[in-house]
Write a protein that holds these residues in place. Structure first.
Motif, PDB file in Angstrom:
ATOM      1  N   GLU A   4     -48.422  21.041  -6.920  1.00  0.00           N
ATOM      2  CA  GLU A   4     -47.094  20.695  -7.633  1.00  0.00           C
ATOM      3  C   GLU A   4     -46.925  19.374  -7.720  1.00  0.00           C
ATOM      4  O   GLU A   4     -47.078  18.719  -6.468  1.00  0.00           O
ATOM      5  N   ILE A   5     -46.127  18.936  -8.675  1.00  0.00           N
ATOM      6  CA  ILE A   5     -45.621  17.589  -8.480  1.00  0.00           C
ATOM      7  C   ILE A   5     -44.143  17.563  -8.147  1.00  0.00           C
ATOM      8  O   ILE A   5     -43.223  18.222  -8.506  1.00  0.00           O
ATOM      9  N   SER A   6     -44.119  16.722  -7.345  1.00  0.00           N
ATOM     10  CA  SER A   6     -42.431  16.423  -6.787  1.00  0.00           C
ATOM     11  C   SER A   6     -41.780  15.338  -7.361  1.00  0.00           C
ATOM     12  O   SER A   6     -42.296  14.703  -8.319  1.00  0.00           O
ATOM     13  N   PRO A   7     -40.461  15.366  -7.397  1.00  0.00           N
ATOM     14  CA  PRO A   7     -39.811  14.392  -7.954  1.00  0.00           C
ATOM     15  C   PRO A   7     -40.384  12.943  -7.479  1.00  0.00           C
ATOM     16  O   PRO A   7     -40.820  12.603  -6.308  1.00  0.00           O
ATOM     17  N   ASP A  47     -48.712  10.793 -14.191  1.00  0.00           N
ATOM     18  CA  ASP A  47     -50.206  11.018 -14.096  1.00  0.00           C
ATOM     19  C   ASP A  47     -50.858  11.168 -12.844  1.00  0.00           C
ATOM     20  O   ASP A  47     -51.980  11.859 -12.729  1.00  0.00           O
ATOM     21  N   PHE A  48     -50.252  10.597 -11.661  1.00  0.00           N
ATOM     22  CA  PHE A  48     -50.868  10.490 -10.438  1.00  0.00           C
ATOM     23  C   PHE A  48     -50.244  11.186  -9.338  1.00  0.00           C
ATOM     24  O   PHE A  48     -50.738  11.364  -8.148  1.00  0.00           O
ATOM     25  N   GLY A  49     -48.912  11.605  -9.770  1.00  0.00           N
ATOM     26  CA  GLY A  49     -48.033  12.191  -8.505  1.00  0.00           C
ATOM     27  C   GLY A  49     -48.813  13.297  -7.973  1.00  0.00           C
ATOM     28  O   GLY A  49     -48.686  13.691  -6.705  1.00  0.00           O
ATOM     29  N   PRO A  50     -49.373  14.575  -8.589  1.00  0.00           N
ATOM     30  CA  PRO A  50     -50.298  15.560  -7.739  1.00  0.00           C
ATOM     31  C   PRO A  50     -51.285  15.201  -6.849  1.00  0.00           C
ATOM     32  O   PRO A  50     -51.534  15.824  -5.907  1.00  0.00           O
TER      33      PRO A  50
END
Length: 290
Positions: A4-7, A47-50
């Motif tokens: 999951e992507i966080s803030p 694009d790269f947070g996860p």
């Protein structure tokens, strides 16, 4: 397994050769620069947070908002676009005190890094490229929409009634993700909110060419000394895997990995698999050609 992507973290700003960059720094170890794609609302974190926290376990990760995107400066580019971005990215490395780095890049960012590797040999240890289009032709067939599919999608997104969350989700589902049902609502919201940033909207509305002059990098690819892995999605809507196979043969030390059940943003769709493949490549002790 989908992360999951966080803030997005707040990040930092720095001046580099007259322009202002925003970047997020995570982890310790070998410097690794992440350059994102050029779709509406794209940023380093979208694009790269996860996948960034996985790399940050043993690497110094620098997630850079490319100029004209995210919180970096929305400068107007004149002259050859990839030359401009490569020179400014090297200036950013200088500002951050980084002599040599690995690069992990998606789409637009990958073309920047390929040109950087060709022109500034000593600054790139190794390079991973996903979904980039450094040359304007394909080995088997004409490129979709004459190589303008991304630009046409941008025009459609900003045209008509203008941007909306629904149009953003539709663009991502049609062109960037293999499984539309897996697209996180948070990523759609993040991309949409960034796409309607007033400076980004002004760039999109301009009738001239604020992004610079397009360059074909055919001549440059043969000059790249660093090892390059083209990591591609089997279902990439822009460029099918025959295209990166051609690229891998054009660079002196190229190789290709094709990931199933993935499209244009495989680092978001399958972050753990992407990390396993890419980190294995980056951890090799190979050196650039002398």
């Amino acid at each position: 397994m989908r992360a999951e992507i966080s803030p997005a973290p707040e990040g930092s700003f720095t001046e580099a050769d007259g322009v202002r960059y925003h970047y997020i720094e995570m982890g310790e170890g070998a410097p690794t620069v992440f350059l994102h794609g050029g779709g509406p609302g794209c940023t380093a974190w979208s694009d790269f947070g996860p996948v960034a926290p996985l790399f940050a376990r043993d690497r110094r990760c620098l997630l850079v908002d490319i100029l004209q995107y995210g919180r970096s400066e929305k400068c107007v580019i004149e002259g050859p676009m990839w030359d401009f971005h490569a020179a400014k990215t090297v200036a950013l490395l200088d500002a951050l005190g980084i002599e040599r780095a690995d690069f992990v890049c998606n789409s637009w960012g990958g073309t920047i890094a390929l040109n950087l590797a060709a022109q500034y040999h000593g600054r790139v240890r190794s390079l991973v490229v996903t979904g980039s289009m450094p040359v304007f032709y394909g080995p088997l067939a004409p490129l979709p929409e004459g190589g303008r599919r991304g630009r046409n999608a941008r025009d459609a997104y900003y045209g008509g009634d203008g941007p909306s969350p629904e149009k953003m989700r539709g663009l991502m589902a049609r062109l960037e993700w293999f499984d539309p049902e897996a697209i996180p609502d948070e990523t759609v919201a993040m991309r949409y909110e960034q796409s309607v940033d007033h400076e980004e909207m002004e760039l999109a509305a301009r009738s001239d060419s604020p992004r610079g002059d397009w360059q074909d990098l055919t001549a440059e690819l043969g000059r790249i000394q660093a090892p390059v892995m083209f990591c591609w999605g089997m279902q990439d809507a822009f460029l099918t895997p025959d295209y990166p196979l051609m690229l891998a043969r054009m660079v002196p030390r190229g190789q290709l990995y094709v990931m199933d059940r993935a499209a244009h943003h495989l680092q978001e769709e399958r972050p753990h698999d992407y990390h396993a493949i890419v980190s294995g490549f980056l951890d090799q002790k190979s050196e650039p050609i002398e």
